[in-house]
Scaffold this motif. Structure first.
Motif, PDB file in Angstrom:
ATOM      1  N   ARG A   1      20.690  32.906  95.811  1.00 12.00           N
ATOM      2  CA  ARG A   1      21.956  32.463  96.399  1.00 12.00           C
ATOM      3  C   ARG A   1      23.074  32.714  95.385  1.00 12.00           C
ATOM      4  O   ARG A   1      22.938  32.379  94.208  1.00 12.00           O
ATOM      5  CB  ARG A   1      21.904  30.978  96.751  1.00 12.00           C
TER       6      ARG A   1
ATOM      7  N   ARG B   1      28.058  23.227  92.703  1.00 17.29           N
ATOM      8  CA  ARG B   1      28.298  21.903  93.273  1.00 17.29           C
ATOM      9  C   ARG B   1      28.085  20.841  92.197  1.00 17.29           C
ATOM     10  O   ARG B   1      27.604  21.123  91.083  1.00 17.29           O
ATOM     11  CB  ARG B   1      27.352  21.663  94.446  1.00 17.29           C
TER      12      ARG B   1
ATOM     13  N   ASP C   1      27.239  26.818  94.978  1.00 14.44           N
ATOM     14  CA  ASP C   1      28.033  26.598  96.181  1.00 14.44           C
ATOM     15  C   ASP C   1      28.144  27.928  96.930  1.00 14.44           C
ATOM     16  O   ASP C   1      28.915  28.813  96.541  1.00 14.44           O
ATOM     17  CB  ASP C   1      29.418  26.082  95.797  1.00 14.44           C
ATOM     18  N   ASP C   2      27.357  28.069  97.987  1.00 10.92           N
ATOM     19  CA  ASP C   2      27.381  29.302  98.782  1.00 10.92           C
ATOM     20  C   ASP C   2      27.809  29.020 100.217  1.00 10.92           C
ATOM     21  O   ASP C   2      27.361  29.683 101.156  1.00 10.92           O
ATOM     22  CB  ASP C   2      26.025  30.008  98.746  1.00 10.92           C
ATOM     23  N   ASP C   3      28.703  28.071 100.401  1.00  8.11           N
ATOM     24  CA  ASP C   3      29.204  27.727 101.728  1.00  8.11           C
ATOM     25  C   ASP C   3      30.346  28.652 102.133  1.00  8.11           C
ATOM     26  O   ASP C   3      31.126  29.107 101.287  1.00  8.11           O
ATOM     27  CB  ASP C   3      29.706  26.281 101.768  1.00  8.11           C
ATOM     28  N   ASN C   4      30.450  28.908 103.418  1.00  5.37           N
ATOM     29  CA  ASN C   4      31.581  29.646 103.967  1.00  5.37           C
ATOM     30  C   ASN C   4      31.764  29.214 105.408  1.00  5.37           C
ATOM     31  O   ASN C   4      30.962  29.558 106.278  1.00  5.37           O
ATOM     32  CB  ASN C   4      31.346  31.156 103.889  1.00  5.37           C
ATOM     33  N   GLU C   5      32.831  28.478 105.653  1.00  9.75           N
ATOM     34  CA  GLU C   5      33.066  27.930 106.990  1.00  9.75           C
ATOM     35  C   GLU C   5      33.405  29.004 108.021  1.00  9.75           C
ATOM     36  O   GLU C   5      33.360  28.762 109.232  1.00  9.75           O
ATOM     37  CB  GLU C   5      34.203  26.914 106.940  1.00  9.75           C
TER      38      GLU C   5
ATOM     39  N   HIS D   1      34.469  35.390 100.045  1.00  7.77           N
ATOM     40  CA  HIS D   1      34.600  34.702 101.324  1.00  7.77           C
ATOM     41  C   HIS D   1      35.004  35.605 102.486  1.00  7.77           C
ATOM     42  O   HIS D   1      34.663  35.316 103.628  1.00  7.77           O
ATOM     43  CB  HIS D   1      35.602  33.562 101.198  1.00  7.77           C
TER      44      HIS D   1
END
Length: 756
Positions: free
Chosen positions: A260, A266, A272-276, A371
């Protein structure tokens, strides 16, 4: 872009409605020694081509993204050194890229109107020692089978699941049992193997390829038996190479891992591999199976990531046997300037801007390598001067101007991202502070490089776009937008003030840019374009409308008109008219004084988004406040740039609070103030035939120097404020206007030292 005859070859792909990672192979025999070879090759999607096991070029992620309904770029390569007497193999591997995207995303790349199966097109000409020549082209004699990358996505990452040595098929002598004929596009009906083929314009790819720029050995942040977190030390664009160590022998168990990638950690130490904006169960994640007997390493082939940290998780096997290397990859742009200073912070700032720019150079300038990977035009509109000062951008910007024109609608409107799958004409639009990039690009190409061809080709399109904006004027003669001074401190997005001020001035600036480009191209034949005088008259009418609605003459400042929501004094609302030179002369002093008072009251802090930070410091220096400009730039507390760099970042953030992206260049545009005011080097109005050297004497920086490669030659400027001297080298064919306290001189070619 030179055109290529599409009839030289046929488009091919693998059978199936939506083939994944097809391998396409042609074996051929040369009976006479080859003396020269020229390969023209492209793909819809991304492609990697090899000749006899060797890559045909250093380029990655080719071809550069375009709207393939309009044009497809073709790589034109000399492959003479790769050809052999006897059996040869030309292999092409295809990935999805943005052409056949599956990943649901807010920008709708997965629903692009051109979406279809990935495919390849190639023409290889070989000259032989016996005087004959052969042409090998994509067609019916090619074979195909699925490749080992069973998932590839620019957003999700890649999944590597090999069943054999992944390079064996590229070599002569490989047995093609189980391979089947490629699907070929050809005219006519009734063929069960007929492929519906697009008929786009084929053009030679001119912009710099994406290449591997260097490798990084990461350090371990944390480690358990099943999870390791690695740190590359800085945010990069690129990918990782996963490789079994030598001590892992061929009989060892298979290693399966998940990697990842992210720019931040975090609070719990995980990546932190979030992408809304991505609707998938993974993001920036590689899933890799390494087979000790035949597939010991893997690096992504058809995607890239923006990351600093990598989190490895063992699915099967032991992570202790794998090495991970970070690979930085971006466009192979030539650096054209260098900065030195006795103040280390200025060098760090300049380096951070260059790094932020490079992380976003992948065939077009993008907005974040992690992103989005979109070509946001507004980011480049503010960052353009920093781009062309730092790198030779001529080829990439010319290509991008063509992309914008290819995406223009019949009504003249442009999208806020380019290329676009159809998103950005209504979404986050209208936004003239973004889409006015097109006329500004034409002016920059003409002025910086003397390149008039894009002006001749695209001026009419730029004029149609500006007419579209002028057609949106309201009863006050102003032009609205939905974004404005994007991401001001405390704002999650669009500016709080009336955005008609920035939108109207953006269009006025676009009109003036196009007028200037037309002046420079006066010898070119350009139809369907108003005269320069007409364009400037329209710009003046817009500027006068801004002054009528927004200028408070009693207070000597710009504010939202009466009856608007009360937002208070806004720095950008005053910076932009001062930068544009539209403030009435008798009110300039009070407008500057009000701006200075607001900055001072904030503890020497700005209160600007991406538009304001581009011009704030330059306005301060232009009006005798270079010392305050320096204090704003060097302020150690937030919101400010120094806080970012002191926190250990080597690139700029996207937002002043809780930044999403950690490699975003549009807040780093005060680099232009360093170049143009701390050093004092500026291009002349019509190009580098005349340059201006005017260092701000109020900037409290002892020594600063800059070397700048220009089409006119190399310029060197060194400012020593302690000794009160400026040393400079002026290239042949240029002259320098030197403006210092109490003196002004014009100097010809050669080396000079001037004191004040």
């Amino acid at each position: 872009m030179p055109e290529i005859d599409p009839a030289l070859a046929r488009w091919i792909t693998a059978p199936g409605e939506d083939p994944q990672n097809p391998l396409l192979r042609l074996a051929f025999t040369l009976g006479s020694p080859p003396v020269a070879g020229r390969l023209r090759v492209t793909g819809l999607g991304t492609f990697r081509a090899h000749l006899n096991g060797a890559p045909v070029s250093d380029g990655r992620l080719d071809p550069g993204l375009t709207d393939p309904r309009r044009r497809v770029q073709v790589c034109d390569l000399d492959v003479s050194a790769l050809l052999l007497s006897g059996e040869n193999v030309l292999g092409i591997e295809l990935g999805r890229g943005f052409h056949a995207m599956r990943t649901p995303n807010v920008w709708r790349w997965h629903e692009a109107p051109w979406r279809g199966p990935v495919r390849a097109w190639a023409h290889l000409r070989v000259d032989l020692a016996d005087g004959s020549a052969r042409a090998l082209t994509t067609g019916e004699d090619w074979l195909t089978r699925p490749g080992p990358v069973v998932v590839d996505s620019m957003y999700e990452g890649e999944t590597f699941s090999p069943t054999e040595d992944p390079s064996a098929w590229l070599l002569p002598g490989y047995a093609t049992d189980g391979w089947e004929p490629a699907l070929v596009a050809r005219p006519g009906k009734g063929s069960r193997r007929r492929l519906e083929s697009p008929e786009p314009l084929l053009v030679t790819q001119v912009q710099e390829p994406v290449v591997e720029q260097g490798e990084i050995t990461p350090v371990v942040v944390s480690a358990t038996s099943q999870r390791v977190v690695l740190d590359m030390g800085r945010v990069i664009a690129g990918w990782c190479r996963y490789e079994l160590r030598d001590e892992v022998d061929a009989l060892s168990p298979t290693l399966e891992l998940v990697a990842r990638h992210g720019e931040k950690l975090r609070d719990d130490g995980t990546v932190d591999d979030d992408n809304e904006h991505i609707a998938a169960d993974r993001f920036q994640e590689d899933r890799v199976r390494l087979e000790p007997a035949y597939a010991r390493s893997f690096a992504p082939r058809h995607s890239y990531k923006g990351f600093r940290y990598v989190q490895l998780e063992a699915v099967a096997g032991d992570l202790s046997g794998v090495d991970v290397t970070g690979v930085a990859a971006w466009a192979d742009l030539q650096e054209v300037s260098a900065l030195r200073s006795s103040e280390p912070y200025l060098e760090r700032f300049d380096a951070a801007m260059r790094a932020s720019l490079l992380n976003n150079m992948h065939h077009v300038p993008t907005d974040t390598p992690m992103h989005e990977k979109n070509g946001w035009t507004g980011d480049a509109l503010t960052g353009l001067a920093a781009m062309t000062t730092s790198f030779d951008m001529r080829r990439m910007l010319a290509k991008w101007a063509t992309d914008q024109v290819d995406g223009q609608r019949a009504d003249g409107s442009l999208a806020v991202i380019s290329p676009t799958p159809g998103w950005g004409y209504e979404e986050l639009s209208p936004a003239p502070e973004w889409t006015c990039l097109l006329p500004t690009l034409l002016d920059e190409l003409a002025t910086e490089y003397g390149d008039l061809a894009p002006v001749a080709e695209h001026a009419a399109a730029a004029a149609r776009y500006l007419d579209h904006e002028l057609g949106r004027r309201d009863q006050d003669g102003l032009i609205s937008g939905v974004l404005g001074d994007y991401l001001t401190p405390g704002s999650p997005g669009p500016a709080p003030e009336d955005k008609r001020l920035s939108g109207t001035l953006a269009v006025a600036g676009g009109l003036r840019s196009l007028a200037h480009a037309l002046d420079l191209a006066s010898g070119e034949e350009i139809a369907d374009v108003p005269s320069s005088e007409e364009l400037r008259e329209r710009a003046l009418a817009l500027e006068e409308a801004v002054n009528i609605v927004f200028l408070d003459r009693e207070q000597g400042l710009y504010r939202d008109p009466a009856g608007s929501a009360e937002v208070g004094y806004r720095q950008t609302s005053n910076v932009l008219p001062l930068a544009a030179g539209i403030v009435p002369p008798e009110l300039v002093e009070s407008a500057v004084a009000n701006l200075v008072a607001d900055i001072t009251a904030r503890g020497d802090h700005h209160d600007c988004g991406h538009l304001g930070v581009r011009h704030l410091l330059g306005v301060l220096s232009a009006h005798g406040h270079g010392d305050l400009a320096w204090r704003v730039l060097a302020n150690p507390s937030a919101p400010g740039w120094r806080a970012w760099l002191e926190a250990g970042n080597s690139t700029f953030m996207e937002m002043w609070q809780d930044p999403r992206s950690c490699s975003h260049y549009f807040m780093g545009t005060p680099a232009t103030w360093i170049h143009e005011h701390a050093v004092g080097l500026r291009r002349g109005r019509d190009g580098w035939g005349e340059l201006l050297v005017q260092p701000d004497p109020e900037v409290p920086v002892g020594r600063i120097a800059m070397t700048r490669e220009t089409p006119a030659g190399t310029i060197e400027v060194e400012v020593d404020r302690e000794a009160r001297t400026v040393s400079l080298a002026v290239p042949e064919g240029s002259r320098a206007r030197v403006v210092l306290p109490g003196l002004e001189r014009t100097l010809g070619p050669g080396r000079h030292t001037v004191s004040w």
